[in-house]
Design an enzyme around this catalytic site. Structure first.
Site, PDB file in Angstrom:
ATOM      1  N   LYS A 197       0.889  -1.281  -0.001  1.00  0.00           N
ATOM      2  CA  LYS A 197      -0.179   0.079  -0.026  1.00  0.00           C
ATOM      3  C   LYS A 197       0.959   1.358   0.246  1.00  0.00           C
ATOM      4  CE  LYS A 197      -4.148  -1.899  -0.175  1.00  0.00           C
ATOM      5  NZ  LYS A 197      -3.845  -3.486   0.216  1.00  0.00           N
TER       6      LYS A 197
HETATM    7  C1  LIG Z   1      -9.923  -2.906  -1.581  1.00  0.00           C
HETATM    8  C2  LIG Z   1      -9.427  -3.448  -0.434  1.00  0.00           C
HETATM    9  N1  LIG Z   1      -9.995  -3.497   0.737  1.00  0.00           N
HETATM   10  C3  LIG Z   1      -9.480  -4.347   1.791  1.00  0.00           C
HETATM   11  C4  LIG Z   1      -8.286  -4.660   1.828  1.00  0.00           C
HETATM   12  C5  LIG Z   1      -7.685  -5.448   3.096  1.00  0.00           C
HETATM   13  O1  LIG Z   1      -6.571  -4.724   3.597  1.00  0.00           O
HETATM   14  P1  LIG Z   1      -5.864  -5.467   4.414  1.00  0.00           P
HETATM   15  O2  LIG Z   1      -4.831  -6.588   3.780  1.00  0.00           O
HETATM   16  O3  LIG Z   1      -5.004  -4.403   5.298  1.00  0.00           O
HETATM   17  O4  LIG Z   1      -6.612  -6.221   5.691  1.00  0.00           O
HETATM   18  C6  LIG Z   1      -7.456  -4.732   0.636  1.00  0.00           C
HETATM   19  C7  LIG Z   1      -6.215  -5.259   0.530  1.00  0.00           C
HETATM   20  O5  LIG Z   1      -5.805  -5.395  -0.613  1.00  0.00           O
HETATM   21  C8  LIG Z   1      -8.046  -4.048  -0.456  1.00  0.00           C
HETATM   22  O6  LIG Z   1      -7.457  -3.961  -1.859  1.00  0.00           O
END
Ligand SMILES: Cc1ncc(COP(=O)(O)O)c(C=O)c1O
Length: 401
Positions: A197
């Site tokens: 990210k």
């Molecule tokens: C659109 C979206 N929402 C939520 C997430 C979840 O993030 P995390 O890996 O921090 O839980 C991601 C992860 O890539 C994502 O692309």
């Protein structure tokens, strides 16, 4: 990068360019070492500082740090009261996390197709679906790649139908909508600090809100549902006593992760500037290939697009290869790419549970079939960027009908 020149006089990579890579420097290393030397590894002073600095950067009253965006989304839905038998409106064009958190609470995801240009949830369709979804409690707009959803009509629909709005801002730091910073617009906004990210804590997430009650609820449920400030119980100021008030979760962010986050936050604007620079160069170069490609839209004038992703869409009908073969060609050219996303309704779980077929949400499905996400991250050199452009251009020129 070592390059040789191909028969079209374009550079060819001899080393692999990964799709994504974090930018970790001496500042991050020093901040983590400081935490390790302090002897306090789990949730503590660095998390508190990271929350305060993140909230200030976004302009939100409260920020709750957790160990993923998935956790933040789960806590957010729980905090606004989503439960068994409820419905939550969202987009099929998202990652697994957005859908699964709705299921964690026994609620049903109701999918709304995307706008074919922005790839974000279509506000017009959302209004239509909301009229019929009488069990809906909340809506989760997802800002794909860092381009903000059209939030005004989404907020208006939510107000009309009494829905909470939880933004999935996993891709969106920093982005703005009509001059407003992401994290200040809806009831709760959820960010991701996963390794790929725009800023990272390795794994991590943050929920921002202006509502104290929602912040308190998320904080308590992120640590087993036990009474306030439970994490201080091993400090001199703490007490061994605690009360379990609800069956909560184990979602707290450790100080080691927050240490990384503090260093990354200080660099967020510089990271963003480099991403925006790469996006501008890509769009300029790929704009020369209109027969082959569609470039992604930028933010409205004066607004920020975080450029977490740069999603090209192929004019597949004008090429003699498909998207998957295009990706194979890029791989042969040593360029790592990805696809965002395989829509939720195309996955076996959603098909088997809700009987979806791909064309139930045709804009999301068609977009998926044509999409390729290119590498875009601050660590890329100008030569890396040019090598991606050269590879895409060569494949287009070779395969256009
Ligand atoms: C659109 C979206 N929402 C939520 C997430 C979840 O993030 P995390 O890996 O921090 O839980 C991601 C992860 O890539 C994502 O692309």
């Amino acid at each position: 990068m070592t390059t040789v020149v191909n028969d079209m006089d374009r550079p060819v990579r001899t080393t692999f360019l990964p799709f994504a890579a974090p930018s970790i420097g001496e500042e991050e290393i020093a901040e983590v070492l400081d935490t390790l030397r302090s002897g306090w590894l789990t949730t503590g002073p660095k998390v508190k500082r990271f929350e305060e600095e993140f909230a200030a950067r976004v302009g939100a009253k409260y920020a709750v740090a957790v160990n993923s965006c998935t956790a933040a989304l789960h806590l957010a839905l729980e905090a606004v009261g989503v439960g068994e038998g409820d419905e939550v409106l969202t987009t099929p064009m998202t990652f697994a996390a957005t859908g699964e958190v709705i299921r964690y609470l026994g609620a049903t995801p109701v999918l709304v197709d995307i706008d074919p240009v922005t790839m974000n949830i279509d506000p017009q369709r959302l209004t239509e679906v909301a009229k019929k979804a009488w069990r809906a409690k909340a809506v989760i707009p997802v800002h794909i790649g860092g381009l903000m959803c059209d939030m005004d009509p989404i907020m208006a629909t939510a107000r009309e139908h009494g829905l909470a709005v939880i933004e999935d801002a996993a891709h969106t730091f920093p982005s703005t909508y009509k001059g407003r910073m992401v994290g200040t617009i809806s009831n709760i906004t959820c960010f991701s600090f996963y390794s790929t990210k725009t800023i990272t804590t390795g794994e991590g997430g943050m929920a921002t809100t202006d509502d104290e009650a929602l912040a308190d609820r998320m904080r308590m449920m992120s640590l087993h549902g036990i009474s306030k400030n439970a994490w201080t119980r091993y400090t001199a100021a703490g007490s061994w006593k605690y009360d379990i008030l609800f069956p909560g979760f184990k979602y707290n962010m450790p100080d080691i992760a927050a240490a990384l986050g503090l260093a990354q936050l200080r660099k967020a604007d510089a990271f963003h500037a480099r991403r925006a620079e790469i996006a501008t160069r890509y769009t300029q170069a790929f704009g020369q290939l209109p027969d082959c490609l569609e470039t992604p839209p930028g933010a409205a004038a004066g607004d920020l697009h975080s450029w977490h992703l740069y999603v090209l869409r192929l004019h597949a009908e004008r090429l003699n290869i498909g998207r998957d073969e295009f990706i194979e060609e890029l791989k042969k050219a040593n360029i790592g790419v990805s696809v965002h996303f395989i829509p939720l309704h195309v996955h076996p779980y959603y098909q088997e549970t809700y009987g979806y077929s791909p064309n139930d949400f045709p804009n999301a499905y068609q977009s998926y079939l044509r999409s390729i996400s290119l590498p875009i991250y601050p660590k890329m050199t100008d030569d890396d960027v040019e090598s991606v452009i050269a590879a895409v251009t060569t494949i287009c020129r070779t395969h256009v009908k």
